[in-house]
Write a protein that holds these residues in place. Structure first.
Motif, PDB file in Angstrom:
ATOM      1  N   GLY A  49      33.042 -57.579 -26.730  1.00 11.64           N
ATOM      2  CA  GLY A  49      33.719 -58.488 -25.769  1.00 11.64           C
ATOM      3  C   GLY A  49      34.341 -57.841 -24.453  1.00 11.64           C
ATOM      4  N   VAL A  50      33.552 -57.198 -23.889  1.00 10.38           N
ATOM      5  CA  VAL A  50      34.011 -56.757 -22.469  1.00 10.38           C
ATOM      6  C   VAL A  50      33.605 -58.066 -21.558  1.00 10.38           C
ATOM      7  CG1 VAL A  50      33.392 -55.118 -20.593  1.00 10.38           C
ATOM      8  CG2 VAL A  50      33.337 -54.478 -23.028  1.00 10.38           C
ATOM      9  N   GLU A  51      34.712 -58.343 -20.888  1.00  6.38           N
ATOM     10  CA  GLU A  51      34.344 -59.538 -20.005  1.00  6.38           C
ATOM     11  C   GLU A  51      34.449 -59.015 -18.412  1.00  6.38           C
ATOM     12  OE1 GLU A  51      37.022 -62.743 -21.257  1.00  6.38           O
ATOM     13  OE2 GLU A  51      35.923 -63.063 -23.128  1.00  6.38           O
ATOM     14  N   VAL A 100      21.495 -60.652 -32.031  1.00  7.84           N
ATOM     15  CA  VAL A 100      20.896 -61.915 -32.105  1.00  7.84           C
ATOM     16  C   VAL A 100      22.110 -62.945 -32.634  1.00  7.84           C
ATOM     17  CG1 VAL A 100      19.400 -63.196 -33.799  1.00  7.84           C
ATOM     18  CG2 VAL A 100      18.463 -61.349 -32.558  1.00  7.84           C
ATOM     19  N   LEU A 101      22.196 -63.948 -32.123  1.00  5.41           N
ATOM     20  CA  LEU A 101      23.421 -64.982 -32.434  1.00  5.41           C
ATOM     21  C   LEU A 101      22.880 -66.392 -32.812  1.00  5.41           C
ATOM     22  CD1 LEU A 101      25.946 -63.622 -29.806  1.00  5.41           C
ATOM     23  CD2 LEU A 101      26.085 -63.521 -32.208  1.00  5.41           C
ATOM     24  N   ASP A 106      33.356 -56.195 -36.258  1.00  4.79           N
ATOM     25  CA  ASP A 106      34.730 -56.797 -36.021  1.00  4.79           C
ATOM     26  C   ASP A 106      35.622 -55.347 -36.720  1.00  4.79           C
ATOM     27  OD1 ASP A 106      33.348 -58.856 -35.330  1.00  4.79           O
ATOM     28  OD2 ASP A 106      33.903 -60.159 -37.327  1.00  4.79           O
TER      29      ASP A 106
HETATM   30  P1  C2E Z   1      30.145 -61.785 -34.028  1.00  2.00           P
HETATM   31  O1  C2E Z   1      29.061 -61.070 -34.843  1.00  2.00           O
HETATM   32  O2  C2E Z   1      31.394 -60.940 -33.839  1.00  2.00           O
HETATM   33  O3  C2E Z   1      29.500 -62.233 -32.568  1.00  2.00           O
HETATM   34  C1  C2E Z   1      30.009 -61.988 -31.446  1.00  2.00           C
HETATM   35  C2  C2E Z   1      30.521 -63.186 -30.840  1.00  2.00           C
HETATM   36  O4  C2E Z   1      31.235 -63.096 -29.643  1.00  2.00           O
HETATM   37  C3  C2E Z   1      29.537 -64.464 -30.335  1.00  2.00           C
HETATM   38  O5  C2E Z   1      29.941 -65.650 -30.820  1.00  2.00           O
HETATM   39  C4  C2E Z   1      29.507 -64.002 -28.850  1.00  2.00           C
HETATM   40  O6  C2E Z   1      29.185 -65.122 -28.362  1.00  2.00           O
HETATM   41  C5  C2E Z   1      30.955 -63.863 -28.551  1.00  2.00           C
HETATM   42  N1  C2E Z   1      31.095 -63.050 -27.587  1.00  2.00           N
HETATM   43  C6  C2E Z   1      30.241 -61.909 -26.988  1.00  2.00           C
HETATM   44  N2  C2E Z   1      30.738 -61.434 -25.910  1.00  2.00           N
HETATM   45  C7  C2E Z   1      31.916 -62.104 -25.645  1.00  2.00           C
HETATM   46  C8  C2E Z   1      33.045 -61.817 -24.529  1.00  2.00           C
HETATM   47  O7  C2E Z   1      32.872 -61.019 -23.937  1.00  2.00           O
HETATM   48  N3  C2E Z   1      34.180 -62.725 -24.764  1.00  2.00           N
HETATM   49  C9  C2E Z   1      34.251 -63.619 -25.777  1.00  2.00           C
HETATM   50  N4  C2E Z   1      35.248 -64.203 -25.693  1.00  2.00           N
HETATM   51  N5  C2E Z   1      33.387 -63.867 -26.852  1.00  2.00           N
HETATM   52  C10 C2E Z   1      32.170 -62.881 -26.580  1.00  2.00           C
HETATM   53  P2  C2E Z   1      29.232 -66.637 -31.444  1.00  2.00           P
HETATM   54  O8  C2E Z   1      27.679 -66.511 -31.082  1.00  2.00           O
HETATM   55  O9  C2E Z   1      29.856 -67.801 -31.354  1.00  2.00           O
HETATM   56  O10 C2E Z   1      29.352 -66.030 -32.958  1.00  2.00           O
HETATM   57  C11 C2E Z   1      30.449 -65.908 -33.634  1.00  2.00           C
HETATM   58  C12 C2E Z   1      30.250 -65.388 -34.968  1.00  2.00           C
HETATM   59  O11 C2E Z   1      29.383 -66.178 -35.823  1.00  2.00           O
HETATM   60  C13 C2E Z   1      29.656 -64.202 -35.108  1.00  2.00           C
HETATM   61  O12 C2E Z   1      30.551 -63.343 -34.520  1.00  2.00           O
HETATM   62  C14 C2E Z   1      29.263 -63.818 -36.551  1.00  2.00           C
HETATM   63  O13 C2E Z   1      29.995 -63.649 -37.228  1.00  2.00           O
HETATM   64  C15 C2E Z   1      28.738 -65.234 -36.361  1.00  2.00           C
HETATM   65  N6  C2E Z   1      27.251 -65.325 -36.571  1.00  2.00           N
HETATM   66  C16 C2E Z   1      26.619 -65.804 -35.378  1.00  2.00           C
HETATM   67  N7  C2E Z   1      25.328 -65.656 -35.688  1.00  2.00           N
HETATM   68  C17 C2E Z   1      25.063 -65.211 -37.065  1.00  2.00           C
HETATM   69  C18 C2E Z   1      23.970 -65.211 -37.928  1.00  2.00           C
HETATM   70  O14 C2E Z   1      22.716 -65.265 -37.649  1.00  2.00           O
HETATM   71  N8  C2E Z   1      24.213 -65.070 -39.242  1.00  2.00           N
HETATM   72  C19 C2E Z   1      25.362 -64.790 -39.679  1.00  2.00           C
HETATM   73  N9  C2E Z   1      25.772 -64.413 -41.155  1.00  2.00           N
HETATM   74  N10 C2E Z   1      26.538 -65.033 -38.923  1.00  2.00           N
HETATM   75  C20 C2E Z   1      26.419 -65.254 -37.560  1.00  2.00           C
END
Ligand code: C2E
Ligand code: CA
Ligand code: CA
Ligand code: CA
Length: 275
Positions: free
Chosen positions: A233-235, A59-60, A176
């Motif tokens: 991050g598998v693209e 969930v994001l 991470d």
């Molecule tokens: P994260 O937990 O490492 O989430 C993965 C991020 O990588 C997500 O970005 C996702 O969209 C992106 N991603 C997934 N697959 C790929 C890929 O194949 N290639 C690339 N380049 N990126 C990919 P997002 O959604 O912008 O989130 C960024 C960070 O924000 C997250 O990193 C997490 O640390 C934080 N975050 C997001 N939602 C929440 C939340 O509900 N609560 C908290 N505390 N942090 C959040």
């Protein structure tokens, strides 16, 4: 003669002033965002590597700002953390995610990111238990993703919280992996149920010998410790292909699609069996 540009210190101050004004504005807007229904969750598939079958969703969080439009979490979560607003926002995310997961017809897991301050909040365990009770989601389906940064503050307390969560049946993933400054020590000291290899190592893993070595070692480490590893991050197909030769449990990334809206997620998670 050409005049000198502004001395660095002035530029710095002007920029600081602007960014601090922007931040003040953001803090103000963030306070209203929860009431204003401006937050939205998107859902990213996690697939088993062997079968490529979906096994869950991460969930994001997204912020649909009334003036600025959609703001990425990397921009507003640090501000929410600094101000403590992340506690209320995080509780909303968990509740909303569990409300959705309660309606899934398939036994997917739901992975939720948890910020450092949430974890050490005195009411955290109780909040999680309340949300599980209220939504009827079983603890075994919930996975909490925490980063090394969540742990450095108060290790003894964090360890207690983790043990309580695990006793409830909740799984905890180390997010991470490899980007912190003591990933191995953290892995050793805390009872993680899953390792998520950071996408910076997975990107181009098939072309980059160093990344390949790091990913391979992490997979071996996971196998030796009996902790399943997910590659983030598998693209592209080549990255997937590389991982297939190794003992990686599951994968996540744009190769399988961008994070989905709630409606698209429901098409997959609430799919009815056709007998
Ligand atoms: P994260 O937990 O490492 O989430 C993965 C991020 O990588 C997500 O970005 C996702 O969209 C992106 N991603 C997934 N697959 C790929 C890929 O194949 N290639 C690339 N380049 N990126 C990919 P997002 O959604 O912008 O989130 C960024 C960070 O924000 C997250 O990193 C997490 O640390 C934080 N975050 C997001 N939602 C929440 C939340 O509900 N609560 C908290 N505390 N942090 C959040
Ligand atoms: Ca995550
Ligand atoms: Ca991650
Ligand atoms: Ca991250």
């Amino acid at each position: 003669a050409k005049s000198e540009p502004d001395t660095p210190i002035c530029t710095f101050n002007a920029e600081m002033d602007r960014s601090s004004r922007e931040k003040t504005q953001m803090v103000h807007d963030l306070r209203l965002a929860l009431q204003g229904d401006e937050f939205e969750l998107v859902y990213q598939l996690q697939n088993a590597l062997e079968t490529l079958a979906p096994v869950g969703f991460e969930v994001l969080l997204r912020w649909n700002h009334p003036v600025r439009g959609r703001i990425a979490p990397d921009e507003f979560i640090p501000v929410a953390e600094e101000t403590g607003l992340i506690r209320d926002i995080g509780r909303w995310v968990l509740r909303e995610a569990c409300r959705e997961a309660a309606n899934w017809s398939r036994p997917f897991s739901v992975a939720v990111n948890v910020a450092p301050q949430q974890l050490v909040q005195p009411s955290f365990i109780e909040d999680v238990m309340d949300i599980l009770m209220e939504t009827g989601v079983s603890a075994e389906r919930l996975e909490l993703e925490i980063t090394e940064a969540s742990i450095i503050d108060d290790q003894a307390h964090t360890l207690k919280v983790m043990h309580k969560l695990k006793a409830l049946g909740i799984r905890i993933a180390m997010d991470d992996f490899g980007t912190g400054y003591s990933s191995l020590a953290t892995l050793q000291a805390f009872p993680f149920d899953k390792i998520k290899i950071d996408r910076s190592f997975v990107q181009d893993v098939h072309k980059d010998a160093q990344r390949a070595a790091i990913v391979r070692s992490t997979l071996l480490l996971g196998a030796a410790l009996d902790i399943p590893v997910l590659a983030e991050g598998v693209e592209v197909e080549d990255e997937l292909h590389f991982l297939r030769g190794e003992s990686c449990a599951s994968v996540q990334g744009f190769y399988f699609g961008q994070p989905m809206t709630r409606d698209d997620m429901r098409l997959i998670a609430c799919e009815q069996n056709e007998d």
